[in-house]
Design an enzyme around this catalytic site. Sequence first.
Site, PDB file in Angstrom:
ATOM      1  N   CYS A  64       7.892 -15.308  32.948  1.00 58.04           N
ATOM      2  CA  CYS A  64       7.054 -16.467  32.625  1.00 58.04           C
ATOM      3  C   CYS A  64       5.794 -16.515  33.484  1.00 58.04           C
ATOM      4  O   CYS A  64       4.862 -17.248  33.172  1.00 58.04           O
ATOM      5  CB  CYS A  64       7.851 -17.759  32.754  1.00 58.04           C
ATOM      6  N   ASN A  79      15.143 -14.474  29.179  1.00 56.28           N
ATOM      7  CA  ASN A  79      14.598 -13.431  30.050  1.00 56.28           C
ATOM      8  C   ASN A  79      15.271 -13.344  31.409  1.00 56.28           C
ATOM      9  O   ASN A  79      15.091 -12.370  32.135  1.00 56.28           O
ATOM     10  CB  ASN A  79      13.085 -13.615  30.229  1.00 56.28           C
ATOM     11  N   GLU A 113      10.316 -25.678  30.867  1.00 58.27           N
ATOM     12  CA  GLU A 113       9.336 -24.686  31.312  1.00 58.27           C
ATOM     13  C   GLU A 113       9.042 -23.811  30.109  1.00 58.27           C
ATOM     14  O   GLU A 113       9.950 -23.204  29.546  1.00 58.27           O
ATOM     15  CB  GLU A 113       9.901 -23.885  32.484  1.00 58.27           C
TER      16      GLU A 113
END
Length: 524
Positions: A299, A158, A262
């Site tokens: 995120c 992303n 993450e």
Amino acid sequence: MTFGHNYIGGQRSAQGDTRLRSLDASTGEALPGEFFQATEAEVDAAARAAAAAFPAFRNLAPEQRAVFLDAIADELDALGDDFVATVCRETALPAGRILGERGRTSGQMRLFAQVLRRGDFLGARIDRALPERQPLPRVDLRQMRIGIGPVAVFGASNFPLAFSTAGGDTAAALAAGCPVVVKAHSGHMATAEAVADAILRAAERSGMPAGVFNMVYGGGVGEWLVKHPAIQAVGFTGSLRGGDALCRMAAQRPQPIPVFAEMSSINPVILLPQALRERGERIAGELSGSVTLGCGQFCTNPGLIIGLRSTEFSAFIEQFKARMADQPAQTMLNAGTLASYRKGLEHLHAHPGVRHLAGAAQGEGQAQAQLFEADVRLLLEGDELLQEEVFGPATVLVQVDDLAQLRAAVQALRGQLTATLIGEAQELLEQAWLSELLQEKVGRVLVNGYPTGVEVCDAMVHGGPYPATSDSRGTSVGTLAIERFLRPVCFQNYPDALLPEALRDGNPLGIVRLVDGVSGREAL
């Protein structure tokens, strides 16, 4: 021109037979150029090249590494319109977003160069000898932090720039004195190649050792990389499934290593009644913009919205439904991301405790924003569905009956990257317990803001308890990120000439040090 070869020790390598193509995210059309999937031998060579470069690289003066990071930033900023066009085609992200992300990526490099120049990352501590101390004398002890060793970095889908080849993990590792081996993301290989070339130009300009930066292409090569004995840490941004798999691999090595992953976060937003009474319509507009920003592919996307059952929250729901229904369809990063989004929506639609509130049917090739409402019991009873991230422009509303149920709902949350409180000054004070509870759950608590948008600075924390990350003690954004790739070493009774500069009596680096419990820059 795209060559598609792997980057190993400053050279290009294409030993494998498998060739990969990068695709246009909007059309699915194959883009020009082929990329050679790395063989196991090439991954081994890349890791060994990083290990060979490590002693010289970590012992460079901080200023020399700072010059390298500044050079990378300059090279990134110099990438032209053709580069931006390539990134746009591979990701379907608009040019404005790419230009902004490139600025963030070069800015990260320059920020870590500043960290190197001020020297606090070294954590220099000195306890001088006390030979006359009774009942026992004290020896001379000096401590500083050094790079942990070669780091494997996995490019993120992303953020093709800020979390990928030259992203935050790479910047922090290089600043710490750790060579890197990047596993290029398969969704934007041409982007990765252009950025890798920029890094190598910067390395040559600043006289860095060969092997300070390496990059390999291909699916399945990550396991070879994580299990390689030369690799001493892993940086990863991606799915919970992928992060968990890497953590297991790293833990099962003969020498286990840390994985800084993450992974998954639903980033709850809690709406308090007075705020909705005063500015509910505005909040509906702002929150819908945050949920759908970048097609929801952040995120920190707000995936859960909690409010107290009230006339104010009921009015907000109607306003929010209208805003979400008006959102245009958007193209996602790639076909795999779109398929995953649609699968997540199917699970929500099929659950008996979830009701669809707004959002048109999914069109061909694009994602449509969606709004759902879930029974609070799903959260209180630990239903997995309500805790799972749906990566895309969708969110779920939950109504709680009272403050006691709100407390229970917050306590039921898993670890998150962020949590947001929307409230007026007085009600925020009256419900201060919310802030206390949320601090136990998240890495960043926001008041009257929206989590999409992460500032790169000294104070930022982009992390949180599992499953947001694999290690809540660190951050993947901000200067504190460097500490993930450092470890302390103590020097006992060392002659001054043999000590690292950071610990010598004369303090030649001029850095702040803790000497006999007192902080300062003075020479001894």
